[in-house]
Design a protein around this motif. Structure first.
Motif, short mmCIF file in Angstrom:
data_model
loop_
_atom_site.label_atom_id
_atom_site.label_comp_id
_atom_site.label_asym_id
_atom_site.label_seq_id
_atom_site.Cartn_x
_atom_site.Cartn_y
_atom_site.Cartn_z
N LYS A 24 0.71 -1.32 -0.01
CA LYS A 24 0.16 0.08 -0.25
C LYS A 24 0.81 1.35 0.17
O LYS A 24 0.49 2.35 -0.65
N ALA A 25 1.96 1.02 0.79
CA ALA A 25 2.85 2.53 0.77
C ALA A 25 3.55 2.66 -0.58
O ALA A 25 3.49 3.93 -0.86
N ASP A 26 4.09 1.65 -1.19
CA ASP A 26 4.42 1.79 -2.66
C ASP A 26 3.47 2.25 -3.54
O ASP A 26 3.75 3.19 -4.41
N GLN A 27 2.33 1.65 -3.47
CA GLN A 27 1.11 2.33 -4.31
C GLN A 27 0.90 3.65 -4.01
O GLN A 27 0.76 4.42 -5.01
N LEU A 28 0.73 4.31 -2.87
CA LEU A 28 0.46 5.54 -2.67
C LEU A 28 1.51 6.52 -3.06
O LEU A 28 1.46 7.49 -3.51
N ALA A 29 2.82 5.99 -2.69
CA ALA A 29 3.98 7.11 -3.10
C ALA A 29 3.73 6.96 -4.68
O ALA A 29 3.97 8.15 -5.30
N PHE A 30 3.48 6.16 -5.32
CA PHE A 30 3.49 6.10 -6.88
C PHE A 30 2.35 7.18 -7.21
O PHE A 30 2.63 8.04 -8.28
N LEU A 31 1.28 7.16 -6.62
CA LEU A 31 0.15 7.95 -7.17
C LEU A 31 0.38 9.35 -6.86
O LEU A 31 0.09 10.07 -7.53
N ILE A 32 0.92 9.52 -5.53
CA ILE A 32 1.24 11.30 -5.27
C ILE A 32 2.35 11.60 -6.18
O ILE A 32 2.10 12.90 -6.41
N ASN A 33 3.43 10.79 -6.43
CA ASN A 33 4.47 11.41 -7.35
C ASN A 33 3.73 11.58 -8.62
O ASN A 33 4.22 12.46 -9.42
N ALA A 34 2.88 10.56 -9.32
CA ALA A 34 1.99 10.85 -10.57
C ALA A 34 1.27 12.26 -10.56
O ALA A 34 1.30 13.01 -11.53
N TYR A 35 0.63 12.40 -9.33
CA TYR A 35 -0.21 13.66 -9.30
C TYR A 35 0.53 14.76 -9.51
O TYR A 35 0.54 15.85 -10.18
N ASN A 36 1.73 14.93 -8.66
CA ASN A 36 2.55 16.00 -8.45
C ASN A 36 3.39 16.20 -9.77
O ASN A 36 3.45 17.40 -10.70
N ALA A 37 3.87 15.22 -10.54
CA ALA A 37 4.72 15.21 -11.78
C ALA A 37 3.46 15.58 -13.16
O ALA A 37 3.92 16.58 -13.88
#
Length: 329
Positions: free
Chosen positions: A127-140
């Motif tokens: 879950k932590a890896d998924q959430l980090a991926f989604l936050i980075n995607a949003y910001n990028a």
């Protein structure tokens, strides 16, 4: 004596014949290999390339996945460290969009790498890896959206109109479909529809960045699953410690509009199951006051103010939100 010499001579001839035969065989094999490579070389090379391309995160060991994910986000981390500038003694940041524009190809390459991640692969992550991926995607993708019109805009809202929102533009190929920023934040991260569970993680509101001065700081590094909890905690403390956005005057809490817009994410969590911050820390917040008490030191609350929050007797006032672009001055 003559017989011995004859035997020796015969052995020498036999050995010479064997060596000659071996040399001929070696040449034949070498020639055969060259012919095979000439005939099938391109096919072999193509097969090797396809095989390498087909290796995904799902094929890696449990130990290798976090390292591979770190490498996935390293290009974005490098861009952030180069083009995000700390201001106000670390309370916030500004973004050098001119620098990002010069490095737009690097940003595009990173976004392309995110787009290649398949949903089945993503589902196998923690879950932590998924959430980090989604936050980075949003910001990028938010940075990329700004670059489409920068420097001819003063706010991200300039990219929309009365009838359309910049957050509803389909700009992000991600996990099998082209998504909007709203979809990434509200559906994938917050779970605001019936098809996604979300992450029950209120601290994401201090990590996703909408390219505005009123937003919490865009972090100077990418998020990674292995350090996500500490990164989110640092972002939360950073935002709450910024007295221009959050403070308590007497019994009045003067807070960012974020706490008004997303109030449900900070309260009534008692009956929710979570694998994120509340599950790990065994913390359940029934109201905003309880959430803020977790960060009383960041808010620099007096013992009297803590008592007011503990009794949930604080008066709430939400400050105006500054939608001006968070660009370097």
């Amino acid at each position: 004596m003559k017989k011995a010499l004859a035997v020796t001579k015969g052995l020498a001839v036999k050995n010479a014949l064997v060596m000659a035969r071996e040399q001929v065989m070696t040449r034949v094999i070498a020639m055969s290999r060259r012919i095979t490579i000439r005939k099938f070389g391109r096919l072999a090379v193509s097969s090797i390339m396809l095989l390498a391309a087909s290796v995904s995160f799902s094929a890696l060991s449990d130990e290798a996945v976090p390292k591979q994910l770190n490498r996935l986000h390293e290009p974005f981390s490098a861009l952030l460290s180069e083009h995000v500038k700390t201001i106000d003694n670390g309370a916030s940041t500004q973004v050098d969009y001119h620098g990002f524009k010069q490095d737009r190809e690097r940003l595009t390459q990173y976004l392309n790498s995110l787009a290649k991640v398949e949903k089945s692969t993503f589902d196998g992550w923690s879950k932590a890896d998924q959430l980090a991926f989604l936050i980075n995607a949003y910001n990028a993708y938010t940075v990329e959206l700004i670059l489409t019109e920068f420097p001819d805009i003063d706010s991200i809202r300039d990219l929309g109109s009365f009838f359309s929102s910049p957050w509803k533009k389909e700009i992000a190929p991600l996990l099998g479909k082209t998504r909007t920023l709203d979809e990434i934040e509200h559906e994938l991260i917050r779970g605001q529809n019936k098809t996604t569970e979300g992450y029950n993680e209120p601290r994401i509101h201090f990590a996703v960045n909408c390219a505005s001065i009123g937003c919490p700081a865009l972090r100077e590094e990418a998020y990674v699953g292995a350090r996500l909890d500490s990164q989110l905690d640092a972002q939360t403390k950073r935002f709450l410690a910024d007295t221009s956005r959050n403070r308590m005057d007497g019994k009045t809490l003067k807070l960012s509009k974020i706490f008004d817009w997303y109030s449900e994410d900070f309260e009534k969590n008692t009956n929710r199951e979570s694998e994120s911050w509340q599950g790990i820390k065994n913390v359940n917040t029934e109201n905003l006051s309880q959430f803020l008490l977790l960060y009383k030191d960041a808010l620099n609350l007096s013992s009297q103010q803590v008592s007011v929050l503990e009794q949930d007797n604080a008066e709430l006032e939400f400050l105006d939100y500054d939608w001006a672009l968070n660009a370097t001055q």
